[in-house]
Design a protein around this motif. Sequence first.
Motif, mmCIF file in Angstrom:
data_model
loop_
_atom_site.group_PDB
_atom_site.id
_atom_site.type_symbol
_atom_site.label_atom_id
_atom_site.label_comp_id
_atom_site.label_asym_id
_atom_site.label_seq_id
_atom_site.Cartn_x
_atom_site.Cartn_y
_atom_site.Cartn_z
ATOM 1 N N GLN A 1 0.848 -1.186 0.000
ATOM 2 C CA GLN A 1 0.000 0.000 0.000
ATOM 3 C C GLN A 1 0.883 1.235 0.000
ATOM 4 O O GLN A 1 1.771 1.347 0.840
ATOM 5 C CB GLN A 1 -0.908 -0.003 1.221
ATOM 6 C CG GLN A 1 -1.780 1.225 1.369
ATOM 7 C CD GLN A 1 -2.901 1.255 0.360
ATOM 8 O OE1 GLN A 1 -3.734 0.355 0.284
ATOM 9 N NE2 GLN A 1 -2.952 2.326 -0.424
ATOM 10 N N THR B 1 0.646 5.366 0.183
ATOM 11 C CA THR B 1 -0.240 6.486 0.472
ATOM 12 C C THR B 1 0.580 7.752 0.593
ATOM 13 O O THR B 1 1.811 7.712 0.695
ATOM 14 C CB THR B 1 -1.043 6.243 1.756
ATOM 15 O OG1 THR B 1 -2.062 7.238 1.877
ATOM 16 C CG2 THR B 1 -0.153 6.299 2.990
ATOM 17 N N LYS C 1 -2.815 11.236 4.196
ATOM 18 C CA LYS C 1 -3.991 10.663 3.537
ATOM 19 C C LYS C 1 -4.410 9.368 4.230
ATOM 20 O O LYS C 1 -3.625 8.410 4.291
ATOM 21 C CB LYS C 1 -3.692 10.397 2.062
ATOM 22 C CG LYS C 1 -4.902 9.920 1.283
ATOM 23 C CD LYS C 1 -4.591 9.785 -0.193
ATOM 24 C CE LYS C 1 -5.826 9.352 -0.979
ATOM 25 N NZ LYS C 1 -5.549 9.216 -2.423
ATOM 26 N N VAL D 1 -5.649 5.759 5.354
ATOM 27 C CA VAL D 1 -5.505 4.469 4.693
ATOM 28 C C VAL D 1 -6.099 3.387 5.593
ATOM 29 O O VAL D 1 -6.062 3.503 6.822
ATOM 30 C CB VAL D 1 -4.015 4.195 4.382
ATOM 31 C CG1 VAL D 1 -3.204 4.041 5.661
ATOM 32 C CG2 VAL D 1 -3.855 2.974 3.506
ATOM 33 N N THR D 2 -6.665 2.367 4.966
ATOM 34 C CA THR D 2 -7.230 1.234 5.695
ATOM 35 C C THR D 2 -6.610 -0.051 5.196
ATOM 36 O O THR D 2 -6.558 -0.298 3.988
ATOM 37 C CB THR D 2 -8.761 1.171 5.526
ATOM 38 O OG1 THR D 2 -9.352 2.325 6.128
ATOM 39 C CG2 THR D 2 -9.319 -0.082 6.182
ATOM 40 N N LEU D 3 -6.144 -0.850 6.136
ATOM 41 C CA LEU D 3 -5.608 -2.167 5.824
ATOM 42 C C LEU D 3 -6.595 -3.210 6.334
ATOM 43 O O LEU D 3 -7.209 -3.021 7.390
ATOM 44 C CB LEU D 3 -4.240 -2.361 6.480
ATOM 45 C CG LEU D 3 -3.212 -1.249 6.270
ATOM 46 C CD1 LEU D 3 -1.900 -1.605 6.952
ATOM 47 C CD2 LEU D 3 -3.011 -0.943 4.803
ATOM 48 N N ASP E 1 -7.083 1.209 10.619
ATOM 49 C CA ASP E 1 -7.224 2.528 10.011
ATOM 50 C C ASP E 1 -6.105 3.426 10.524
ATOM 51 O O ASP E 1 -5.923 3.563 11.728
ATOM 52 C CB ASP E 1 -8.581 3.154 10.381
ATOM 53 C CG ASP E 1 -9.763 2.323 9.923
ATOM 54 O OD1 ASP E 1 -10.636 2.023 10.759
ATOM 55 O OD2 ASP E 1 -9.795 1.972 8.725
ATOM 56 N N LEU F 1 3.459 -0.887 4.017
ATOM 57 C CA LEU F 1 2.943 0.464 3.819
ATOM 58 C C LEU F 1 4.087 1.428 3.525
ATOM 59 O O LEU F 1 5.054 1.491 4.283
ATOM 60 C CB LEU F 1 2.181 0.940 5.054
ATOM 61 C CG LEU F 1 1.644 2.374 4.986
ATOM 62 C CD1 LEU F 1 0.553 2.501 3.933
ATOM 63 C CD2 LEU F 1 1.134 2.830 6.351
ATOM 64 N N VAL G 1 4.785 5.518 2.800
ATOM 65 C CA VAL G 1 4.197 6.847 2.932
ATOM 66 C C VAL G 1 5.078 7.843 2.176
ATOM 67 O O VAL G 1 6.273 7.973 2.481
ATOM 68 C CB VAL G 1 4.070 7.263 4.408
ATOM 69 C CG1 VAL G 1 3.417 8.647 4.516
ATOM 70 C CG2 VAL G 1 3.262 6.236 5.180
#
Lengths: 112, 114
Positions: free
Chosen positions: B11, B13, B17, B19-21, B77, B111, B113
């Motif tokens: 993911q 992002t 912003k 983000v949901t995993l 989240d 993730l 960023v």
Amino acid sequence: QQQVKQSPQSLIVQKGGISIINCAYENTAFDYFPWYQQFPGKGPALLIAIRPDVSEKKEGRFTISFNKSAKQFSLHIMDSQPGDSATYFCAASATNAGKSTFGDGTTLTVKP
Amino acid sequence: DAMVIQNPRYQVTQFGKPVTLSCSQTLNHNVMYWYQQKSSQAPKLLFHYYDKDFNNEADTPDNFQSRRPNTSFCFLDIRSPGLGDAAMYLCATSTGGRGADTQYFGPGTRLTVL
């Protein structure tokens, strides 16, 4: 306060050698001691685990030795293979605690 | 095969912003965990659910929240991701032994960023 101390941080062993990783804990309420193996980019997976009613548990080339009085436990990998190269985490948990405490991990490299 | 599934695996992002995993399990385990793992470090527990009973770690930033709408699914989240939140996020499950048993980990979501 770190409740599980793991050593060494990294370990290099020749193929066929014995790999030994040690952990020490402080909380006498711990009653379950698993070892997890993690390959790069993957989640940890259970390798072997022991409860304090036994001093040793063996599964194939992997053995846990447990010393309740010293509050220490160790993982022994016999006949180490390059495919064993991974990061190993010891952990400890207590019934009804709801969670485990992990050691900092040992990166094992087995050279061909 | 019974397993723990995490989506997405990767993911990306932007700073700030949301983000949901997501995590799902077919093991029918009572307990679900979210961990953050940074490079060369141990997994760090963020929170866990025993059924619907939510347990937050004291040092988990308020920026992180979780939802477990049913036994099979759990979401992480991150409301306003910072650069320091870049990490591998691991979901795990266990049976009802309240921690004194094996944890089954998913493959993780990496993730990034920007």
